[in-house]
Design a protein around this motif. Structure first.
Motif, mmCIF file in Angstrom:
data_model
loop_
_atom_site.group_PDB
_atom_site.id
_atom_site.type_symbol
_atom_site.label_atom_id
_atom_site.label_comp_id
_atom_site.label_asym_id
_atom_site.label_seq_id
_atom_site.Cartn_x
_atom_site.Cartn_y
_atom_site.Cartn_z
ATOM 1 N N PRO A 6 4.653 2.771 -11.334
ATOM 2 C CA PRO A 6 4.030 3.181 -12.590
ATOM 3 C C PRO A 6 4.794 2.752 -13.839
ATOM 4 C CG PRO A 6 5.108 5.039 -11.543
ATOM 5 C CD PRO A 6 5.196 3.902 -10.579
ATOM 6 N N ARG A 55 3.565 1.902 -1.780
ATOM 7 C CA ARG A 55 4.356 2.161 -2.984
ATOM 8 C C ARG A 55 3.492 2.084 -4.225
ATOM 9 N NH1 ARG A 55 7.483 -3.507 -4.456
ATOM 10 N NH2 ARG A 55 5.667 -4.828 -4.175
ATOM 11 N N ASP A 56 3.992 2.721 -5.286
ATOM 12 C CA ASP A 56 3.357 2.667 -6.595
ATOM 13 C C ASP A 56 4.461 2.400 -7.607
ATOM 14 O OD1 ASP A 56 1.602 2.858 -8.698
ATOM 15 O OD2 ASP A 56 1.734 5.038 -8.821
ATOM 16 N N SER A 102 0.805 -1.216 0.000
ATOM 17 C CA SER A 102 0.000 0.000 0.000
ATOM 18 C C SER A 102 0.836 1.263 0.000
ATOM 19 C CB SER A 102 -0.926 0.007 1.220
ATOM 20 O OG SER A 102 -0.168 0.070 2.422
#
Length: 263
Positions: A131, A128-129, A126
């Protein structure tokens, strides 16, 4: 004569098989973390090191790096790059599923029960992302014995071969630029260099087709390399360098420091 021919064929097949086994496949994951979660993420990367070490022991991966970005391009909000090494493209595409990661977390943290492990894993996801993820195949590298360890510096140069110049670009990297990098390695101005070709994503809309890794043991070596000028370069060599530069578009350059490593 037939025995000699059979021996030569077997030898060529063995060499070809050995090269295939030595080819590295790598997944680059560019990680974005919100500013208020950076401190928690520092703890998370240490958890990931333990988890990926279990995956290495299980021969699911060949290695894992965690890099902290010092600078970037258009996506300056990336703070980290995770690089996972695999032995073959099938392993690379399969990767490590969530259940395997949880099982490795249990092994790495035997004092935690299943509920605690699940909570720890979900909290880590939750914060981190990711892309951008690149699947790469290493197609050329310098001859060296450089050892990856925390504190090592690297620039990740994302390239896009110009339309119609894909083969010309790769030839320029291997025939023109690789010898230059090899001289840098031999002269102590660089630790390692490699050229990687993008396996995924593909197509004309892909932001990059290749990536070069330029690795240095520290900032001193990095700045010495930047200030070096080859006074013995011939006119023909300079022309070849310019042709190589014109065959691709250098999209972004990311300068990063290695913080965690699993080998």
């Amino acid at each position: 004569m037939k025995k000699l021919l059979l021996f030569l064929v077997c030898g060529m097949l063995w060499v070809s098989s050995l090269k295939a086994q030595q080819t590295q496949y790598m997944v680059f994951e560019f990680v974005k973390v919100e500013n208020d979660q950076l401190f928690d993420y520092i703890e998370f990367k240490d958890l990931m090191e333990k988890v990926y070490r279990q995956a290495l022991n299980d021969k699911r991966i060949k290695g894992w790096d965690f890099w902290s970005l010092q600078s970037g391009g258009d996506h300056a909000d990336f703070q980290y790059i995770m690089v996972t090494y695999y032995n073959d493209p099938v392993q690379m595409m399969n990767g490590l599923d969530e259940q395997s990661m949880i099982e490795y977390t249990k092994i790495a943290y035997p004092h935690l029960n299943s509920i605690q492990v699940g909570k720890l894993f979900q909290e880590s996801l939750s914060m981190r992302d990711m892309p951008m993820r690149l699947y790469m195949k290493e197609i050329s590298e310098t001859n060296d014995s450089f050892q990856m360890k925390p504190g090592v510096l690297a620039s990740f140069d994302l390239m896009k071969a110009r339309e119609g110049n894909f083969e010309a670009y790769e030839e320029a990297e291997t025939q023109t630029f690789k010898p230059i990098h090899q001289r840098f390695v031999d002269q102590g101005l660089m630790g390692h260099w490699s050229l990687l070709r993008t396996a995924l994503p593909l197509g004309s809309e892909a932001k990059s087709t290749h990536l070069t890794m330029n690795v240095y043991k520290d900032y001193m070596q990095f700045f010495n390399a930047q200030s070096y000028e080859d006074m013995n370069q011939t006119e023909a060599q300079r022309e070849a360098v310019n042709e190589g530069l014109n065959s691709r578009d250098q999209k972004w350059v990311y300068l990063a420091t290695l913080e965690n490593v699993v080998r």
